[in-house]
Write a protein that holds these residues in place. Sequence first.
Motif, short mmCIF file in Angstrom:
data_model
loop_
_atom_site.label_atom_id
_atom_site.label_comp_id
_atom_site.label_asym_id
_atom_site.label_seq_id
_atom_site.Cartn_x
_atom_site.Cartn_y
_atom_site.Cartn_z
N LEU A 72 -45.37 64.45 -38.17
CA LEU A 72 -45.06 64.03 -36.80
C LEU A 72 -44.57 65.21 -35.96
O LEU A 72 -44.99 65.37 -34.81
N ASP A 109 -41.84 58.34 -48.71
CA ASP A 109 -42.91 58.81 -47.83
C ASP A 109 -44.19 58.99 -48.65
O ASP A 109 -44.32 59.92 -49.43
N ALA A 160 -44.01 53.05 -42.31
CA ALA A 160 -44.39 54.41 -42.71
C ALA A 160 -43.93 55.43 -41.67
O ALA A 160 -43.47 56.52 -42.02
N ALA A 161 -44.03 55.06 -40.41
CA ALA A 161 -43.62 55.96 -39.33
C ALA A 161 -42.11 56.22 -39.36
O ALA A 161 -41.67 57.36 -39.18
N GLN A 199 -49.28 55.98 -34.35
CA GLN A 199 -50.54 55.82 -35.09
C GLN A 199 -50.31 55.31 -36.51
O GLN A 199 -51.24 54.85 -37.16
N LEU A 200 -49.08 55.40 -36.98
CA LEU A 200 -48.76 54.94 -38.33
C LEU A 200 -48.20 53.52 -38.28
O LEU A 200 -47.68 53.07 -37.27
N ASP A 201 -48.28 52.86 -39.40
CA ASP A 201 -47.60 51.59 -39.59
C ASP A 201 -46.11 51.86 -39.34
O ASP A 201 -45.60 52.92 -39.70
N VAL A 203 -49.78 63.63 -43.16
CA VAL A 203 -49.41 63.47 -41.75
C VAL A 203 -48.06 64.13 -41.50
O VAL A 203 -47.14 64.01 -42.31
N ILE A 228 -47.26 59.32 -47.29
CA ILE A 228 -48.33 59.92 -46.48
C ILE A 228 -48.04 61.40 -46.31
O ILE A 228 -47.48 61.83 -45.31
N LYS A 261 -41.42 58.47 -42.32
CA LYS A 261 -41.92 59.82 -42.03
C LYS A 261 -40.98 60.54 -41.07
O LYS A 261 -40.59 61.68 -41.29
#
Length: 188
Positions: free
Chosen positions: A68, A61, A166-167, A161-163, A66, A63, A170
């Motif tokens: 969720l 991770d 990445a989502a 909203q994330l790639d 951010v 990011i 996350k």
Amino acid sequence: MGRPMSAAALPCLSLILLLWTQLPRAQGQEFRFGFCRVKGVALQELWKAFWAVKDTVQAQDNIASVRLLRPEVLQDVSDAESCHLIHALLKFYLNTVFKNYHKKMVEFRTMKSFSTVKSFSTLANSFLVIKSQLQPSKNEMSSTRESAHRRFLLFQRAFKQLDIEAALTKAFGEVDILLSWMEKFYQL
């Protein structure tokens, strides 16, 4: 004559008493999401499975800014909302996160160890069991369902909203946040 029999009965009675005292705990464990009840899921096993994969997942991770499962998604959820919200979250985790993250873990060869594979499966299977036992009422006040749905949409929008890679990372890395929230509804 009475004395040898009572000495032999003592270990048997002790074993029965031990089993009897342990049995209600095993049967009494349940999640109570408002009017929804889920029995037979050991919360400690969910935590154990997550801890086994946590470092691998959270290391991917990149990011940190951010989140969720933000407070506005999980804080101050009414009992009535909780069943609808957990149902939506678990459905999303099963259909999107676990389904696609498994492929990602295989691609990156992070599932080399059997314990990691087992832990991933334990989490997914436990989420499936919990979701299958949830029975959100269609007769529930529409405002309650709508409120839970709005909370879920906050989570889903942040995810989108994330790639996608990445989502997925996350969301899987935030299973601990979800488990902490679920823990509030766990009863022994």
